[in-house]
Design a protein around this motif. Structure first.
Motif, PDB file in Angstrom:
ATOM      1  N   GLY A 153       0.811  -1.175   0.066  1.00 27.45           N
ATOM      2  CA  GLY A 153       0.015  -0.059  -0.071  1.00 27.45           C
ATOM      3  C   GLY A 153       0.860   1.262   0.008  1.00 27.45           C
ATOM      4  N   SER A 154       1.903   1.404   0.701  1.00 29.20           N
ATOM      5  CA  SER A 154       2.840   2.372   1.020  1.00 29.20           C
ATOM      6  C   SER A 154       3.392   2.745  -0.487  1.00 29.20           C
ATOM      7  N   MET A 155       4.111   1.730  -0.829  1.00 27.53           N
ATOM      8  CA  MET A 155       4.658   1.711  -2.311  1.00 27.53           C
ATOM      9  C   MET A 155       3.851   2.121  -3.411  1.00 27.53           C
ATOM     10  N   LEU A 156       2.587   1.652  -3.508  1.00 24.30           N
ATOM     11  CA  LEU A 156       1.712   2.198  -4.622  1.00 24.30           C
ATOM     12  C   LEU A 156       1.148   3.696  -4.277  1.00 24.30           C
ATOM     13  N   ALA A 157       1.171   3.975  -2.738  1.00 26.55           N
ATOM     14  CA  ALA A 157       0.674   5.435  -2.622  1.00 26.55           C
ATOM     15  C   ALA A 157       1.552   6.442  -3.333  1.00 26.55           C
ATOM     16  N   GLY A 158       2.794   6.068  -3.223  1.00 29.49           N
ATOM     17  CA  GLY A 158       3.829   6.790  -3.879  1.00 29.49           C
ATOM     18  C   GLY A 158       3.613   7.043  -5.483  1.00 29.49           C
ATOM     19  N   ILE A 159       3.123   6.183  -6.127  1.00 28.44           N
ATOM     20  CA  ILE A 159       2.918   6.108  -7.510  1.00 28.44           C
ATOM     21  C   ILE A 159       1.493   6.974  -7.934  1.00 28.44           C
ATOM     22  N   ASP A 160       0.562   7.219  -6.910  1.00 31.74           N
ATOM     23  CA  ASP A 160      -0.287   7.816  -7.227  1.00 31.74           C
ATOM     24  C   ASP A 160      -0.309   9.412  -6.738  1.00 31.74           C
TER      25      ASP A 160
END
Length: 194
Positions: A153-160
């Motif tokens: 979740g935290s890794m993908l939050a950086g993408i968004d």
């Protein structure tokens, strides 16, 4: 051996085409025809190696990032493993963002989740062994789910939210959490019964 090498090269060519095309258009709009045209293979060759584009996506992500991380000694080299993952996300932001915006966060997280579970589980098992603990299996499974969900979740939050992405801060936070909370949680859980 030559056939295995040729098969790997073919898969790598299709993965490179997928990444190239995802940087040019939405992942949702990429077709098998696009991939086979770009890497000059026929449709039968594609389906010999992959069931569909999603299987190619999973293979690409596993080969380029997750499988490499699994080869780290996570107890001794977890800093390098975290740095590797952050570097991979930075270097492939456009590709991952294309997939993210086409599939959504939950679907992309699903691609990463199983592999993050394996990475976290390796760290938990090695920590348990090193500390000579006996932790209930149910707790270890819960801990794996908890951390895999948090990391994905935290890794993908950086993408968004690229403006909120600060590699150095994320690195410090993740390392602090991994190095302090997992060993402590295992020590506390050693007295639990299932």
């Amino acid at each position: 051996m030559k056939q295995a090498e040729a098969s790997l090269r073919t898969k790598q060519a299709m993965a490179a085409s997928l990444k190239k095309l995802a940087c040019q258009k939405s992942f949702a709009k990429i077709t098998v025809r696009d991939i086979i045209t770009d890497c000059n293979v026929n449709r039968k060759t594609f389906y010999y190696h992959f069931e569909d584009i999603y299987a190619l996506l999973r293979w690409t992500l596993e080969q380029e990032a997750i499988e490499v991380v699994k080869n780290f000694d996570l107890l001794a080299e977890y800093e390098e493993a975290v740095a590797f993952v952050l570097d991979y996300v930075e270097e492939n932001t456009q590709f991952i963002r294309s997939v993210y915006h086409s599939l959504g966060q939950n679907e992309l997280k699903r691609f990463f989740y199983r592999d993050f579970i394996a990475i976290v589980r390796a760290f938990i098992d090695k920590t348990e062994q090193t500390q000579n603990l006996s932790v209930p299996e149910g707790f270890k499974e819960y801990l794996c789910d908890f951390y895999a969900e948090a990391v994905a979740g935290s890794m993908l939050a950086g993408i968004d939210n690229p403006e909120k992405y600060n590699r150095e801060k994320i690195m410090k936070y993740v390392l602090c959490i991994i190095s302090s909370t997992i060993p402590s949680a295992l020590q506390a859980a050693a007295g639990l019964t299932e």
